[in-house]
Design an enzyme around this catalytic site. Structure first.
Site, PDB file in Angstrom:
ATOM      1  N   CYS A   1       0.830  -1.195   0.000  1.00 41.44           N
ATOM      2  CA  CYS A   1       0.000   0.000   0.000  1.00 41.44           C
ATOM      3  C   CYS A   1       0.874   1.260   0.000  1.00 41.44           C
ATOM      4  O   CYS A   1       1.630   1.493  -0.920  1.00 41.44           O
ATOM      5  CB  CYS A   1      -0.957  -0.052   1.193  1.00 41.44           C
ATOM      6  SG  CYS A   1      -2.233   1.201   1.248  1.00 41.44           S
ATOM      7  N   HIS A   2       0.806   2.068   1.051  1.00 44.07           N
ATOM      8  CA  HIS A   2       1.627   3.275   1.176  1.00 44.07           C
ATOM      9  C   HIS A   2       2.984   2.991   1.838  1.00 44.07           C
ATOM     10  O   HIS A   2       3.781   3.905   2.023  1.00 44.07           O
ATOM     11  CB  HIS A   2       0.891   4.350   1.982  1.00 44.07           C
ATOM     12  CG  HIS A   2      -0.267   4.970   1.255  1.00 44.07           C
ATOM     13  ND1 HIS A   2      -1.463   4.319   1.073  1.00 44.07           N
ATOM     14  CD2 HIS A   2      -0.405   6.177   0.662  1.00 44.07           C
ATOM     15  CE1 HIS A   2      -2.301   5.097   0.410  1.00 44.07           C
ATOM     16  NE2 HIS A   2      -1.682   6.229   0.136  1.00 44.07           N
TER      17      HIS A   2
END
Length: 193
Positions: A117-118
């Site tokens: 994800c991030h």
């Protein structure tokens, strides 16, 4: 069901308040079920009552016990690093000099790092993405490209020991790749084009 595929392997999971719940808990469970020991590591300033709180899609989620504070953790003691995503968690970690050094040290030792994800935000800050083929949450495409990575839209990408995935839906593929790599069943196979 627990097996011994990763017996003796130790995996550091670096996170702080606001980690995406499933992106920490599901890889942790998969690694432990494969026989690995997982150690949740957090910067001391992010810990409340020995725990850090997760983010569950749109609201605060459950707290997870922190096994070790960051200033007492050494990359040499671990076989792999996992960086869960969410937005808050990696944004805080990339601003923490000690967390960035911890990540950079894993890369310098040539140890596998998995980020979802991030999570790659912290990798960008550590300066370890240039020349790598990676994926992430789509909004990080420009950040990764500007840092010298080749961004692709795939559920899981592995490039010379750096494993990345896009989102919670990719966790099964992410977990499978982490376990294969840690078990020595997969070789570093991809080079940036």
């Amino acid at each position: 069901m627990k097996n011994n595929r990763l017996m003796g392997k130790r995996v550091a999971i670096l996170a702080t308040e606001g980690f995406e719940q499933t992106e920490l808990e599901m890889p942790k469970e998969a690694l432990e079920n494969a026989g690995a020991t997982t150690v949740v590591i957090a910067p001391e300033k992010g810990i409340k009552d020995g725990k850090i709180k997760g983010w569950d899609k749109t609201k605060w989620g459950d707290a997870v016990k922190v096994d070790k504070v960051l200033d007492e953790a050494y990359p040499v003691d671990y076989d792999m690093l996992v960086l869960p995503g969410g937005v808050m968690n990696p944004d805080k970690l990339r601003a923490d000099e000690m967390a960035v050094r911890f990540v950079k040290n894993f890369a310098q030792q040539g140890k596998p790092i998995a980020a979802i994800c991030h999570g790659p935000w912290t990798l960008i800050e550590a300066g370890v993405v240039s020349g790598k083929t990676m994926t992430s949450w789509p909004s990080l495409k420009t950040d990764l490209t500007n840092a010298g990575a080749a961004w692709v839209d795939e559920e899981v990408v592995e490039d010379t020991g750096l494993i990345t995935s896009r989102k919670p839906d990719d966790i099964p593929a992410f977990n499978k790749k982490i376990i294969e790599l840690l078990a020595g069943e997969a070789v570093f196979y991809r080079k940036a084009s």
